[in-house]
Design a protein around this motif. Structure first.
Motif, short mmCIF file in Angstrom:
data_model
loop_
_atom_site.label_atom_id
_atom_site.label_comp_id
_atom_site.label_asym_id
_atom_site.label_seq_id
_atom_site.Cartn_x
_atom_site.Cartn_y
_atom_site.Cartn_z
N THR A 28 0.84 -1.19 0.00
CA THR A 28 0.00 0.00 0.00
C THR A 28 0.88 1.25 0.00
N HIS A 29 0.52 2.24 -0.80
CA HIS A 29 1.36 3.42 -0.97
C HIS A 29 1.07 4.53 0.04
N ILE A 49 -0.64 5.99 14.24
CA ILE A 49 -0.36 5.58 12.86
C ILE A 49 0.93 6.23 12.34
N VAL A 50 1.11 7.51 12.62
CA VAL A 50 2.33 8.21 12.18
C VAL A 50 3.57 7.55 12.80
N LYS A 51 3.50 7.23 14.09
CA LYS A 51 4.64 6.60 14.76
C LYS A 51 4.91 5.21 14.20
N VAL A 79 5.52 4.98 4.39
CA VAL A 79 4.54 5.34 3.37
C VAL A 79 3.94 6.69 3.77
N LYS A 80 3.15 7.26 2.88
CA LYS A 80 2.51 8.54 3.18
C LYS A 80 1.36 8.34 4.17
N VAL A 130 2.11 14.41 9.83
CA VAL A 130 1.40 13.81 8.69
C VAL A 130 1.89 14.46 7.39
N ASP A 131 1.73 13.73 6.30
CA ASP A 131 2.18 14.24 4.99
C ASP A 131 1.17 15.17 4.35
#
Length: 292
Positions: free
Chosen positions: A36-37, A63-65, A71-72, A97-98
């Motif tokens: 998954t990208h 999720i970020v950690k 991935v983004k 976050v991106d």
């Protein structure tokens, strides 16, 4: 560039109704391993409407950690109150976050001018790029191509998740924006055709249960292997449809539980487990796609 197969990730919960952070960690690793990208954290599929701000932030943080830059990560930050959306945006901005995924205000049905003011105000409140999200079937307001083009002039508004399911809508937006503006499908059933017409990716519900297949399909389009992409999409056609036989994320969460990818099928009220006939439709689609 944010592109490819992006999962609109569910938020797993325990029988007590709390977020299941252990299951969330497992899901994130599953998606990274499957190719998954990108991951949308606490979007509408993640039951953002029923997660209070503090819990919303905890899920995005986790999720970020866990992703750690592999991935983004795109965080949901929409709302039908501009002030509340700005408050949420400011709270998430330091987390790393991106990008943000910012859904059109729901229920209060603002005008096109109101939409422009709303999204500009949110974009002005952060340095993190914004992706617009148009899903009139759920929000009762349709962001028109001319409005998207006006918002695309803002330096922090970098793309749109377009979920009308209309390929003509994609063409209309393409005619009005620069090539650098990111075009993401929010409709799994037309996602492949969207990519073939020059779209950059798909923010997918089906990706939750068919992560490897969705990544392979998106990669095949990039490589020009439309025969492979068509074959994968054909295999998943019934699954795309089954994920919306009841309101999202009811079917996809039930499917994840059936497949053993999350331990419990728990929703936040007013969402509840799907009806028995719906369960049968979902199970049949999973079996026919060799996902179960």
């Amino acid at each position: 560039m944010i592109r490819g197969s992006i999962v609109a990730l569910v938020t797993p919960m325990t029988s007590s109704g709390d977020v299941d952070f252990t299951a969330l960690t497992t899901l994130v690793e599953h998606h990274i391993a499957a190719g998954t990208h990108g991951i949308v954290a606490v979007g509408t599929t993640g039951e953002s409407a029923t997660l209070p701000v503090g819990e919303h932030i905890k899920v995005v943080t986790a999720i970020v950690k866990q992703v750690a830059g592999r991935v983004k990560v795109i965080a949901g930050n929409g709302g039908n109150s501009t002030a509340e959306a700005i408050e949420l945006t400011k709270a998430i901005t330091p987390l790393g976050v991106d990008a943000f995924l910012n859904v059109t205000p729901y229920y209060n049905k603002p005008s096109q001018r109101g939409l422009i003011k709303h999204f500009e105000a949110i974009a002005n409140s952060t340095d993190v790029p914004q992706i617009l999200y148009n899903v009139p079937g759920r929000t009762a307001v349709d962001m028109l191509p001319e409005t998207v083009a006006e918002l695309a002039k803002h330096p922090k508004i970098i793309g749109i998740k377009e979920a009308t399911g209309s390929l003509q809508r994609l063409k209309d937006i393409q005619a009005l924006v620069d090539d650098s503006f990111i075009l993401l499908s929010g409709d799994d059933e037309t996602g492949l055709d969207f990519l073939k017409l020059g779209g950059h990716g798909v923010i997918s519900v089906t990706n939750n249960i068919a992560a490897k297949e969705m990544a392979e399909m998106c990669n095949a389009v990039v490589e020009g292997d439309f025969e492979l992409a068509d074959a994968i999409d054909q295999r998943l056609k019934a699954v795309h449809s089954a994920m919306f036989v009841e309101s999202n994320p009811v079917p996809v969460k039930w499917a994840l539980c059936k497949m053993g990818l999350i331990p419990e099928c728990i929703y936040r009220l007013p969402l509840v487990e799907p009806e028995l006939n719906t369960q049968n439709v979902i199970e049949e689609a999973l079996k026919n796609a060799n996902l179960l």
